[in-house]
Design a protein around this motif. Structure first.
Motif, mmCIF file in Angstrom:
data_model
loop_
_atom_site.group_PDB
_atom_site.id
_atom_site.type_symbol
_atom_site.label_atom_id
_atom_site.label_comp_id
_atom_site.label_asym_id
_atom_site.label_seq_id
_atom_site.Cartn_x
_atom_site.Cartn_y
_atom_site.Cartn_z
ATOM 1 N N VAL B 32 0.842 -1.200 0.000
ATOM 2 C CA VAL B 32 0.000 0.000 0.000
ATOM 3 C C VAL B 32 0.879 1.253 0.000
ATOM 4 O O VAL B 32 0.652 2.196 -0.761
ATOM 5 C CB VAL B 32 -0.945 0.009 1.224
ATOM 6 C CG1 VAL B 32 -1.760 1.303 1.270
ATOM 7 C CG2 VAL B 32 -1.875 -1.193 1.198
ATOM 8 N N ALA B 33 1.921 1.234 0.836
ATOM 9 C CA ALA B 33 2.824 2.381 0.912
ATOM 10 C C ALA B 33 3.557 2.578 -0.417
ATOM 11 O O ALA B 33 3.722 3.704 -0.900
ATOM 12 C CB ALA B 33 3.835 2.171 2.043
ATOM 13 N N TRP B 34 3.984 1.482 -1.019
ATOM 14 C CA TRP B 34 4.680 1.514 -2.309
ATOM 15 C C TRP B 34 3.790 2.148 -3.378
ATOM 16 O O TRP B 34 4.185 3.046 -4.105
ATOM 17 C CB TRP B 34 5.069 0.078 -2.696
ATOM 18 C CG TRP B 34 5.743 -0.086 -4.022
ATOM 19 C CD1 TRP B 34 5.227 -0.680 -5.133
ATOM 20 C CD2 TRP B 34 7.065 0.333 -4.371
ATOM 21 N NE1 TRP B 34 6.133 -0.654 -6.146
ATOM 22 C CE2 TRP B 34 7.278 -0.036 -5.717
ATOM 23 C CE3 TRP B 34 8.079 0.992 -3.678
ATOM 24 C CZ2 TRP B 34 8.452 0.228 -6.381
ATOM 25 C CZ3 TRP B 34 9.264 1.250 -4.347
ATOM 26 C CH2 TRP B 34 9.446 0.869 -5.693
ATOM 27 N N TRP B 35 2.546 1.661 -3.415
ATOM 28 C CA TRP B 35 1.588 2.190 -4.392
ATOM 29 C C TRP B 35 1.357 3.691 -4.151
ATOM 30 O O TRP B 35 1.408 4.491 -5.088
ATOM 31 C CB TRP B 35 0.274 1.421 -4.279
ATOM 32 C CG TRP B 35 -0.741 1.843 -5.306
ATOM 33 C CD1 TRP B 35 -0.815 1.437 -6.606
ATOM 34 C CD2 TRP B 35 -1.802 2.783 -5.119
ATOM 35 N NE1 TRP B 35 -1.854 2.057 -7.242
ATOM 36 C CE2 TRP B 35 -2.479 2.883 -6.363
ATOM 37 C CE3 TRP B 35 -2.249 3.535 -4.033
ATOM 38 C CZ2 TRP B 35 -3.577 3.723 -6.537
ATOM 39 C CZ3 TRP B 35 -3.347 4.366 -4.202
ATOM 40 C CH2 TRP B 35 -4.002 4.465 -5.446
ATOM 41 N N LEU B 36 1.138 4.068 -2.887
ATOM 42 C CA LEU B 36 0.862 5.472 -2.568
ATOM 43 C C LEU B 36 2.055 6.362 -2.920
ATOM 44 O O LEU B 36 1.891 7.508 -3.324
ATOM 45 C CB LEU B 36 0.527 5.619 -1.074
ATOM 46 C CG LEU B 36 -0.909 5.289 -0.667
ATOM 47 C CD1 LEU B 36 -1.034 5.272 0.851
ATOM 48 C CD2 LEU B 36 -1.896 6.292 -1.262
ATOM 49 N N ALA B 37 3.266 5.818 -2.764
ATOM 50 C CA ALA B 37 4.457 6.619 -3.006
ATOM 51 C C ALA B 37 4.687 6.846 -4.500
ATOM 52 O O ALA B 37 5.267 7.854 -4.894
ATOM 53 C CB ALA B 37 5.682 5.938 -2.387
ATOM 54 N N ARG B 38 4.235 5.910 -5.341
ATOM 55 C CA ARG B 38 4.625 5.970 -6.751
ATOM 56 C C ARG B 38 3.490 6.267 -7.697
ATOM 57 O O ARG B 38 3.729 6.600 -8.848
ATOM 58 C CB ARG B 38 5.268 4.634 -7.158
ATOM 59 C CG ARG B 38 6.203 4.099 -6.104
ATOM 60 C CD ARG B 38 7.486 3.518 -6.577
ATOM 61 N NE ARG B 38 7.652 3.403 -8.003
ATOM 62 C CZ ARG B 38 8.663 3.944 -8.663
ATOM 63 N NH1 ARG B 38 9.550 4.653 -8.013
ATOM 64 N NH2 ARG B 38 8.767 3.771 -9.960
ATOM 65 N N THR B 39 2.247 6.156 -7.247
ATOM 66 C CA THR B 39 1.126 6.278 -8.171
ATOM 67 C C THR B 39 0.890 7.736 -8.584
ATOM 68 O O THR B 39 1.215 8.663 -7.842
ATOM 69 C CB THR B 39 -0.163 5.710 -7.567
ATOM 70 O OG1 THR B 39 -1.179 5.736 -8.556
ATOM 71 C CG2 THR B 39 -0.627 6.545 -6.383
ATOM 72 N N ARG B 40 0.335 7.899 -9.778
ATOM 73 C CA ARG B 40 -0.138 9.220 -10.182
ATOM 74 C C ARG B 40 -1.658 9.165 -10.342
ATOM 75 O O ARG B 40 -2.260 10.068 -10.906
ATOM 76 C CB ARG B 40 0.517 9.643 -11.492
ATOM 77 C CG ARG B 40 1.998 9.886 -11.336
ATOM 78 C CD ARG B 40 2.561 10.677 -12.500
ATOM 79 N NE ARG B 40 4.004 10.846 -12.330
ATOM 80 C CZ ARG B 40 4.894 9.933 -12.714
ATOM 81 N NH1 ARG B 40 4.496 8.820 -13.276
ATOM 82 N NH2 ARG B 40 6.184 10.141 -12.524
ATOM 83 N N SER B 41 -2.238 8.089 -9.855
ATOM 84 C CA SER B 41 -3.684 7.890 -9.998
ATOM 85 C C SER B 41 -4.455 8.954 -9.221
ATOM 86 O O SER B 41 -3.982 9.483 -8.215
ATOM 87 C CB SER B 41 -4.057 6.503 -9.461
ATOM 88 O OG SER B 41 -5.407 6.463 -9.077
ATOM 89 N N ARG B 42 -5.662 9.249 -9.702
ATOM 90 C CA ARG B 42 -6.484 10.225 -8.958
ATOM 91 C C ARG B 42 -7.045 9.616 -7.681
ATOM 92 O O ARG B 42 -7.658 10.283 -6.873
ATOM 93 C CB ARG B 42 -7.601 10.750 -9.856
ATOM 94 C CG ARG B 42 -8.586 9.702 -10.308
ATOM 95 C CD ARG B 42 -9.393 10.189 -11.505
ATOM 96 N NE ARG B 42 -10.107 9.093 -12.116
ATOM 97 C CZ ARG B 42 -11.390 8.816 -11.834
ATOM 98 N NH1 ARG B 42 -12.045 9.548 -10.982
ATOM 99 N NH2 ARG B 42 -11.980 7.779 -12.412
ATOM 100 N N TRP B 43 -6.819 8.305 -7.510
ATOM 101 C CA TRP B 43 -7.272 7.660 -6.270
ATOM 102 C C TRP B 43 -6.282 7.836 -5.134
ATOM 103 O O TRP B 43 -6.540 7.434 -4.009
ATOM 104 C CB TRP B 43 -7.504 6.163 -6.522
ATOM 105 C CG TRP B 43 -8.716 5.928 -7.354
ATOM 106 C CD1 TRP B 43 -8.756 5.648 -8.690
ATOM 107 C CD2 TRP B 43 -10.075 6.004 -6.919
ATOM 108 N NE1 TRP B 43 -10.053 5.541 -9.109
ATOM 109 C CE2 TRP B 43 -10.886 5.759 -8.045
ATOM 110 C CE3 TRP B 43 -10.673 6.267 -5.683
ATOM 111 C CZ2 TRP B 43 -12.267 5.763 -7.980
ATOM 112 C CZ3 TRP B 43 -12.054 6.259 -5.613
ATOM 113 C CH2 TRP B 43 -12.839 6.017 -6.751
ATOM 114 N N LYS B 44 -5.115 8.407 -5.435
ATOM 115 C CA LYS B 44 -4.098 8.559 -4.400
ATOM 116 C C LYS B 44 -4.636 9.346 -3.191
ATOM 117 O O LYS B 44 -4.430 8.947 -2.049
ATOM 118 C CB LYS B 44 -2.873 9.272 -4.966
ATOM 119 C CG LYS B 44 -1.782 9.458 -3.925
ATOM 120 C CD LYS B 44 -0.518 10.054 -4.488
ATOM 121 C CE LYS B 44 0.447 10.315 -3.338
ATOM 122 N NZ LYS B 44 1.800 10.579 -3.762
#
Lengths: 250, 225
Positions: B32-44
């Motif tokens: 979850v942390a990895w995704w939050l750190a790298r995503t550019r999604s509007r779901w961030k």
């Protein structure tokens, strides 16, 4: 004086006078007495104009708070030991202690037909969890343990205990179905002299010592007319009728 | 003996709970942390907000929802019963589930910050050296973010040890199963056993202080790095 100034002056005096008469009472109330207290408070406030600020919770917690300077003026305890202790320690007013209700213990389940009216469900033991109030701190919990000890079922049933911090939480464990059944106060499941839902065994009074619930005026409420009025009101017919309708005795 | 057997039992249970929760959160929180750190999604934004919720929610809200949803009439309760696990409230694993929710941001946020501090560059370099993304994660990102993991682990562990409200609401106060140290102290206070409460409270105070001290002493001063 201009008439308008006169009027303002009169209004000020009047509100000041009313303010002096209609007092606020800070009272600590045992959790099992929550429902009747709300009804009594409503009637009392309407009749006298006083305002009741009630806190509901475990008697043991109130004891700790009162001895450490909580602003309560009266205590409606779940037992008679705590008021006696407070009087002895000088935190409550001597000679003001009286029994306002005698509690009734009930074995209750939210499921209809789960608890029979003889309490035989206990011996059969077909349940995972049974809720009781903490026997060290709550009189209803202590009474429940006494009943199970008397029935020689304590050793068999105690591994299934889940313990509520007070009788309100115990009720919550049972009403949400997380415990199939539990020992609660009759007042929590009774309204207008009838058990409202689920199934119950009203534990015969001879199986445990009487749950004598005493009230006492605390040092902070000493000599306050509104507090004395509330204590007298609790002894009156109107309050007693309400108290009785929730399954308490006198 | 300084502490009674039941006090020691509650401490042991607390440590066990905190260890299990920290381990689970390392596994669940890291992706979850990895995704939050790298995503550019509007779901961030929304997901980040959900992760942070336990920081601001009163424990009573969490406790209430857990009690109702994990109960026999709640969706989670029906699922666990269908799976043959039974009901979670009043069990050790029920506390684990509750604590995983409750301590979630304490794991995710430091790890996320650490991943963000690593940045894109080392991973791009790894990619040019033909490391697969999987490889790059384990051989580059993870070692670089290690201090963040240590902070997260200590904070999660300590926060779970300090849990009280949620446990009180769904634990049922069963010795050795759900009666953790914080609840044991509360019990002592309610039962007017103040000297017992003092002893256990002092142990908790010293423990919490030492954990935080370790964290602050160990964490390198940013000015020197």
């Amino acid at each position: 004086m201009k008439p308008i100034v006169k009027l303002a002056f009169a209004v000020t005096l009047l509100t000041a006078a009313l303010g002096a008469r209609a007092d606020e009472i800070q009272v600590a109330v045992a959790a099992n007495f929550t429902a009747p207290m709300k009804e009594i408070a409503a009637v009392f406030e309407k009749e006298t104009g006083h305002k009741i600020q009630a806190a509901y919770g475990a008697t043991g917690k109130f004891y700790a708070q009162i001895t450490n300077g909580a602003p309560f003026e009266a205590l409606l305890s779940a037992d008679d030991a705590t008021p006696t202790k407070l009087v002895a320690e000088g935190a409550a007013v001597k000679g003001t202690q009286f029994t306002y209700a005698i509690g009734t213990l009930v074995l209750w389940s939210a499921k209809p037909g789960f608890v029979d009216d003889q309490g035989k469900v206990l011996a059969k033991g077909k349940f995972e969890k049974i809720a009781i109030a903490n026997p060290k701190t709550a009189p209803y919990g202590a009474a429940a343990v006494e009943v199970l000890t008397g029935l020689k079922l304590l050793d068999q049933i105690s591994p299934k205990f889940v313990t509520g911090e007070n009788i309100a939480q115990t009720f919550q464990f049972v009403s949400t179905g997380n415990a199939e059944l539990g020992f609660v106060a009759l007042s929590q499941v009774m309204k207008d002299g009838k058990i409202t839902d689920g199934s119950a065994w009203i534990v015969p009074g001879k199986l445990h010592e009487k749950i004598r619930q005493d009230a006492v005026i605390l040092e902070k409420g000493k000599g306050k007319p509104a507090v004395i009025a509330l204590m007298d009101y609790l002894k009156g017919d109107k309050a007693r009728e309400i108290i009785k309708s929730f399954g308490y005795e006198f | 003996m300084f502490l009674t057997d039941t006090d020691l039992q509650s401490i042991w249970l607390t440590l066990r709970l905190a260890s299990v929760v920290t381990l689970i959160l390392f596994l669940v929180g890291t992706p979850v942390a990895w995704w939050l750190a790298r995503t550019r999604s509007r779901w961030k934004g929304p997901i980040g907000a959900v992760v942070a919720l336990p920081l601001v929610l009163p424990p009573s809200v969490l406790g209430f929802y857990l009690l109702v949803t994990m109960g026999p009439n709640g969706p989670v309760g029906q699922l666990t019963q269908a799976l043959g696990i039974g009901l979670l409230p009043f069990t050790f694993w029920g506390l684990v589930v509750a604590s995983v929710f409750y301590s979630f941001p304490f794991m995710v946020q430091p790890v996320q910050n650490a991943f963000e501090a690593v940045g894109e560059r080392p991973l791009e370099v790894a990619a040019t050296l033909r490391a697969s993304p999987f490889d790059a994660f384990f051989t580059v990102a993870l070692p670089l973010a290690l201090p963040g993991f240590l902070t997260a682990g200590i904070l999660t562990f300590a926060h779970t040890v300090g849990e009280f409200g949620v446990v009180l609401m769904i634990g049922g106060n069963i010795p050795g199963v759900t009666r953790v140290a914080s609840v044991q102290i509360y019990d002592h206070v309610e039962a007017m056993e103040y000297s017992d409460a003092h002893r256990l409270a002092a142990v908790m105070l010293i423990f919490s202080f030492l954990v935080l001290l370790a964290l602050y002493l160990w964490r390198p001063n940013p000015k020197n790095t």
